[in-house]
Design a protein around this motif. Structure first.
Motif, PDB file in Angstrom:
ATOM      1  N   TYR A 113       5.343 -24.376 -40.964  1.00  0.00           N
ATOM      2  CA  TYR A 113       4.085 -24.128 -41.371  1.00  0.00           C
ATOM      3  C   TYR A 113       3.202 -23.708 -40.060  1.00  0.00           C
ATOM      4  CZ  TYR A 113      -0.660 -23.783 -43.532  1.00  0.00           C
ATOM      5  OH  TYR A 113      -1.703 -23.309 -43.902  1.00  0.00           O
ATOM      6  N   THR A 114       3.264 -24.709 -39.090  1.00  0.00           N
ATOM      7  CA  THR A 114       2.218 -24.624 -37.949  1.00  0.00           C
ATOM      8  C   THR A 114       2.807 -23.069 -37.275  1.00  0.00           C
ATOM      9  OG1 THR A 114       2.244 -26.898 -37.723  1.00  0.00           O
ATOM     10  CG2 THR A 114       1.544 -25.491 -35.722  1.00  0.00           C
ATOM     11  N   GLN A 115       4.063 -23.002 -37.103  1.00  0.00           N
ATOM     12  CA  GLN A 115       4.664 -21.751 -36.392  1.00  0.00           C
ATOM     13  C   GLN A 115       4.330 -20.458 -37.147  1.00  0.00           C
ATOM     14  OE1 GLN A 115       8.930 -22.417 -36.743  1.00  0.00           O
ATOM     15  NE2 GLN A 115       8.801 -24.235 -35.481  1.00  0.00           N
ATOM     16  N   ALA A 116       4.164 -20.722 -38.502  1.00  0.00           N
ATOM     17  CA  ALA A 116       3.630 -19.338 -39.194  1.00  0.00           C
ATOM     18  C   ALA A 116       2.233 -19.079 -38.818  1.00  0.00           C
ATOM     19  CB  ALA A 116       4.022 -19.686 -40.618  1.00  0.00           C
ATOM     20  N   LEU A 117       1.302 -20.211 -38.930  1.00  0.00           N
ATOM     21  CA  LEU A 117      -0.203 -20.276 -38.774  1.00  0.00           C
ATOM     22  C   LEU A 117      -0.464 -19.445 -37.349  1.00  0.00           C
ATOM     23  CD1 LEU A 117      -1.818 -23.319 -39.800  1.00  0.00           C
ATOM     24  CD2 LEU A 117      -2.140 -21.013 -40.699  1.00  0.00           C
ATOM     25  N   ILE A 118       0.239 -20.144 -36.158  1.00  0.00           N
ATOM     26  CA  ILE A 118      -0.106 -19.716 -35.083  1.00  0.00           C
ATOM     27  C   ILE A 118       0.480 -18.175 -34.472  1.00  0.00           C
ATOM     28  CG2 ILE A 118       0.710 -20.097 -32.493  1.00  0.00           C
ATOM     29  CD1 ILE A 118       0.130 -23.069 -33.134  1.00  0.00           C
ATOM     30  N   SER A 119       1.588 -17.716 -35.337  1.00  0.00           N
ATOM     31  CA  SER A 119       2.192 -16.515 -35.172  1.00  0.00           C
ATOM     32  C   SER A 119       1.122 -15.638 -35.696  1.00  0.00           C
ATOM     33  CB  SER A 119       3.467 -16.246 -35.861  1.00  0.00           C
ATOM     34  OG  SER A 119       3.351 -16.322 -37.257  1.00  0.00           O
ATOM     35  N   ALA A 120       0.227 -15.887 -36.551  1.00  0.00           N
ATOM     36  CA  ALA A 120      -0.708 -14.780 -37.126  1.00  0.00           C
ATOM     37  C   ALA A 120      -2.076 -14.623 -36.361  1.00  0.00           C
ATOM     38  CB  ALA A 120      -0.746 -15.240 -38.434  1.00  0.00           C
ATOM     39  N   VAL A 121      -2.076 -15.395 -35.352  1.00  0.00           N
ATOM     40  CA  VAL A 121      -3.323 -15.457 -34.287  1.00  0.00           C
ATOM     41  C   VAL A 121      -3.468 -14.046 -33.459  1.00  0.00           C
ATOM     42  CG1 VAL A 121      -4.507 -16.589 -32.502  1.00  0.00           C
ATOM     43  CG2 VAL A 121      -3.383 -17.938 -33.925  1.00  0.00           C
ATOM     44  N   PRO A 122      -4.525 -13.232 -33.932  1.00  0.00           N
ATOM     45  CA  PRO A 122      -4.468 -12.037 -33.003  1.00  0.00           C
ATOM     46  C   PRO A 122      -4.492 -12.301 -31.444  1.00  0.00           C
ATOM     47  CG  PRO A 122      -6.186 -12.052 -34.817  1.00  0.00           C
ATOM     48  CD  PRO A 122      -5.899 -13.545 -34.601  1.00  0.00           C
ATOM     49  N   ILE A 123      -3.645 -11.308 -30.652  1.00  0.00           N
ATOM     50  CA  ILE A 123      -3.896 -11.245 -29.388  1.00  0.00           C
ATOM     51  C   ILE A 123      -4.325 -10.053 -28.965  1.00  0.00           C
ATOM     52  CG2 ILE A 123      -2.273 -10.817 -27.408  1.00  0.00           C
ATOM     53  CD1 ILE A 123      -0.065 -12.154 -29.207  1.00  0.00           C
ATOM     54  N   PRO A 124      -5.560 -10.087 -28.137  1.00  0.00           N
ATOM     55  CA  PRO A 124      -6.425  -8.978 -27.845  1.00  0.00           C
ATOM     56  C   PRO A 124      -5.665  -8.004 -26.903  1.00  0.00           C
ATOM     57  CG  PRO A 124      -7.116 -11.040 -26.497  1.00  0.00           C
ATOM     58  CD  PRO A 124      -5.957 -11.395 -27.402  1.00  0.00           C
ATOM     59  N   ASP A 125      -4.499  -8.127 -26.460  1.00  0.00           N
ATOM     60  CA  ASP A 125      -3.947  -7.184 -25.770  1.00  0.00           C
ATOM     61  C   ASP A 125      -2.980  -6.396 -26.615  1.00  0.00           C
ATOM     62  OD1 ASP A 125      -2.344  -5.648 -24.011  1.00  0.00           O
ATOM     63  OD2 ASP A 125      -1.846  -7.182 -22.586  1.00  0.00           O
ATOM     64  N   PRO A 126      -3.181  -4.946 -26.923  1.00  0.00           N
ATOM     65  CA  PRO A 126      -2.393  -4.482 -27.704  1.00  0.00           C
ATOM     66  C   PRO A 126      -0.901  -4.257 -27.402  1.00  0.00           C
ATOM     67  CG  PRO A 126      -4.035  -3.016 -26.968  1.00  0.00           C
ATOM     68  CD  PRO A 126      -4.504  -4.195 -26.356  1.00  0.00           C
ATOM     69  N   THR A 127      -0.749  -4.394 -26.086  1.00  0.00           N
ATOM     70  CA  THR A 127       0.794  -4.094 -25.463  1.00  0.00           C
ATOM     71  C   THR A 127       1.542  -5.219 -25.579  1.00  0.00           C
ATOM     72  OG1 THR A 127      -0.079  -4.751 -23.405  1.00  0.00           O
ATOM     73  CG2 THR A 127      -0.513  -2.506 -23.747  1.00  0.00           C
ATOM     74  N   VAL A 128       1.081  -6.470 -26.030  1.00  0.00           N
ATOM     75  CA  VAL A 128       1.656  -7.687 -26.135  1.00  0.00           C
ATOM     76  C   VAL A 128       2.366  -7.688 -27.986  1.00  0.00           C
ATOM     77  CG1 VAL A 128       1.777  -9.997 -26.122  1.00  0.00           C
ATOM     78  CG2 VAL A 128       0.414  -8.975 -24.468  1.00  0.00           C
ATOM     79  N   LYS A 129       3.668  -7.789 -27.786  1.00  0.00           N
ATOM     80  CA  LYS A 129       4.113  -8.080 -29.057  1.00  0.00           C
ATOM     81  C   LYS A 129       4.493  -9.381 -29.551  1.00  0.00           C
ATOM     82  CE  LYS A 129       4.102  -3.398 -29.629  1.00  0.00           C
ATOM     83  NZ  LYS A 129       3.416  -2.813 -30.457  1.00  0.00           N
ATOM     84  N   ARG A 130       4.306  -9.563 -30.774  1.00  0.00           N
ATOM     85  CA  ARG A 130       4.345 -11.099 -31.067  1.00  0.00           C
ATOM     86  C   ARG A 130       5.338 -10.845 -32.717  1.00  0.00           C
ATOM     87  NH1 ARG A 130      -0.238 -15.407 -32.023  1.00  0.00           N
ATOM     88  NH2 ARG A 130      -0.014 -15.723 -29.869  1.00  0.00           N
ATOM     89  N   ASN A 131       6.421 -11.734 -32.863  1.00  0.00           N
ATOM     90  CA  ASN A 131       6.941 -11.670 -33.986  1.00  0.00           C
ATOM     91  C   ASN A 131       6.321 -12.406 -35.277  1.00  0.00           C
ATOM     92  OD1 ASN A 131       9.202 -10.092 -33.023  1.00  0.00           O
ATOM     93  ND2 ASN A 131      10.026 -11.982 -31.921  1.00  0.00           N
ATOM     94  N   LYS A 132       5.622 -11.885 -35.906  1.00  0.00           N
ATOM     95  CA  LYS A 132       4.752 -12.673 -36.964  1.00  0.00           C
ATOM     96  C   LYS A 132       5.831 -13.306 -37.958  1.00  0.00           C
ATOM     97  CE  LYS A 132       0.369 -10.413 -36.727  1.00  0.00           C
ATOM     98  NZ  LYS A 132      -0.535  -9.818 -37.338  1.00  0.00           N
ATOM     99  N   ILE A 133       5.538 -14.308 -38.607  1.00  0.00           N
ATOM    100  CA  ILE A 133       6.277 -14.937 -39.458  1.00  0.00           C
ATOM    101  C   ILE A 133       5.595 -14.863 -40.817  1.00  0.00           C
ATOM    102  CG2 ILE A 133       7.337 -17.316 -40.328  1.00  0.00           C
ATOM    103  CD1 ILE A 133       7.238 -18.406 -37.617  1.00  0.00           C
ATOM    104  N   ILE A 134       6.109 -14.172 -41.530  1.00  0.00           N
ATOM    105  CA  ILE A 134       5.550 -13.887 -43.052  1.00  0.00           C
ATOM    106  C   ILE A 134       6.042 -14.765 -43.912  1.00  0.00           C
ATOM    107  CG2 ILE A 134       4.983 -11.863 -44.605  1.00  0.00           C
ATOM    108  CD1 ILE A 134       4.016 -11.450 -41.948  1.00  0.00           C
TER     109      ILE A 134
END
Length: 319
Positions: free
Chosen positions: A248-269
Motif C-alpha cells: 500500500y505504501t508503494q502504491a501511495l508513493i508511486s502516485a506522488v507527482p514529479i515536477p519534471d515531465p521528462t521523468v517517468k514513473r511506473n504508477k501502481i494502480i
C-alpha cells in the motif's frame, strides 16, 4: 524524549436503527493504530481519504473518546481522564483543523477569539492584549489584524490566526489536520515554513495528518501509514520514501507527482474499491486490493516486522 504514544487505538461508531434507535451495527473508523512522537519532532500520519486519520487526531485531543486502546501523554494514559485533568490536558494538546473558517466564530473578531481561549484556560490574566499582539507577530501578522472578522481575512491569514489560537495556551503538542489543504501552493509553503520555524524555536511536537506526501517529505521526521483504520508501516520519512516495504505504501508513493515531465514513473494502480467501513477487518486490512495477496493475508493479521533502523511493517511478505 517521548511525548506521546498511541497503542492499539480503535474507534467504532454505532449505527442506530429502528423505532427504538438501537445499535444495529458499527462503522469501524479506526481499528488498530499505534505510533509514538518524540519531543520537538513532526510525525506524519498518511493514508487515503476515509482511512481514519482525522478520527485518530480527534481522539488524541479527546474531542471523541476511543473505543479501545491507549493514548499515553508524558507517561500517563489520558483516555479516561475527566474534569480538571482533562481541561489541563486539552491546554497542553491543541489541534489546528483542516478548514480554518469553519473552526472560527464568524461573529467574533480575532482579538475576541484569542481572549476567549486564554480566559477559559486562565492564561495571561491582566495582560491578554499584550499576549494577543505577541501571538500575531509570532505568526507573521500585525496588531491591526486583531480587529478583523474571519470574512475579512484571506485563507492564509485565517490559518495563521488558527495557529495563533492554538499557541495562545502554551501547548506542548499540536495536532495539525490537513493544515494546508485549503490554501494556494505559495501560501502552503509559507504556513509550513512558519510551523517549522515555531518548532525550532519553541520545541513544539506535531502530529501532521495529511494525504499530501510531498508535505510529509518536507516537514516530517517519522511517518506512519494507515489503511482502513490500521497502521501498516512506520519509519523515518526518508527511509520510507527510499525503501517502502508495504504494497500500500508503494502504491501511495508511486502516485506522488514529479515536477519534471521528462521523468517517468511506473504508477501502481490499485484495483477494486476501498472496503465498506461497516464490515469489520479480518486479516490484513489491505488484502482485498493487494496484488500480492495470499490465503493467510485474508485469515490472520500480519505480525510486526522490523526491517532495520526502526522501520516497522505489517505484511506477511516480510515475515
Amino acid at each position: 524524549m517521548e511525548v506521546l504514544r498511541v497503542e492499539n487505538l480503535a474507534k467504532h461508531f454505532p449505527i442506530l436503527g429502528g423505532v427504538l434507535q438501537r445499535t444495529v451495527g458499527y462503522v469501524y473508523a479506526v481499528n488498530d493504530v499505534s505510533f509514538k512522537v518524540e519531543e520537538g519532532e513532526t510525525h506524519g500520519l498518511v493514508g487515503e481519504s476515509g482511512s481514519g486519520k482525522t478520527t485518530v487526531g480527534r481522539m488524541i485531543v479527546r474531542l471523541i473518546d476511543p473505543t479501545s486502546g491507549k493514548i499515553i501523554f508524558d507517561g500517563e494514559d489520558v483516555t479516561k481522564i475527566k474534569g480538571n485533568k482533562l481541561k489541563e490536558y486539552r491546554r497542553k494538546v491543541q489541534m489546528v483543523f483542516q478548514d480554518p473558517y469553519a473552526s472560527m466564530n464568524p461573529r467574533m473578531t480575532v482579538k475576541d477569539m484569542l481572549f476567549e481561549v486564554m480566559k477559559i484556560h486562565g492564561i495571561s490574566r491582566g495582560s491578554e492584549y499584550e499576549r494577543a499582539v505577541e501571538l500575531m507577530e509570532r505568526v507573521g501578522m500585525s496588531e491591526e489584524h486583531l480587529y478583523r472578522y474571519p470574512h475579512e481575512l484571506s485563507g492564509g491569514q485565517r490559518q495563521r490566526v488558527v495557529i495563533a489560537r492554538a499557541l495562545s495556551v502554551n501547548p506542548k503538542f499540536i495536532v495539525l489536520d490537513e493544515p494546508t489543504a485549503s490554501l494556494d501552493v505559495s501560501v502552503q509553503a509559507q504556513v509550513l515554513d512558519l510551523l517549522k520555524e515555531l518548532q525550532d524555536k519553541y520545541r513544539y511536537s506535531y502530529l501532521l495528518i495529511t494525504h499530501n506526501l510531498s508535505i510529509i517529505k518536507y516537514i516530517s521526521r517519522r511517518t506512519t501509514v494507515i489503511y482502513r483504520g490500521c497502521w501498516v508501516e512506520t519509519a523515518e520519512t526518508q527511509d520510507l520514501f527510499s525503501d517502502m516495504q508495504h504494497p500500500y505504501t508503494q502504491a501511495l508513493i508511486s502516485a506522488v507527482p514529479i515536477p519534471d515531465p521528462t521523468v517517468k514513473r511506473n504508477k501502481i494502480i490499485l484495483k477494486g474499491e476501498p472496503p465498506n467501513p461497516v464490515e469489520p477487518v479480518k486479516g490484513c486490512p489491505f488484502s482485498d486490493r493487494c496484488p500480492y495477496v495470499m490465503d493467510i493475508c485474508r485469515e490472520k493479521v500480519p505480525p510486526t516486522t522490523d526491517v532495520g533502523k526502526g522501520h516497522l511493517v505489517r505484511c506477511w511478505l516480510k515475515k
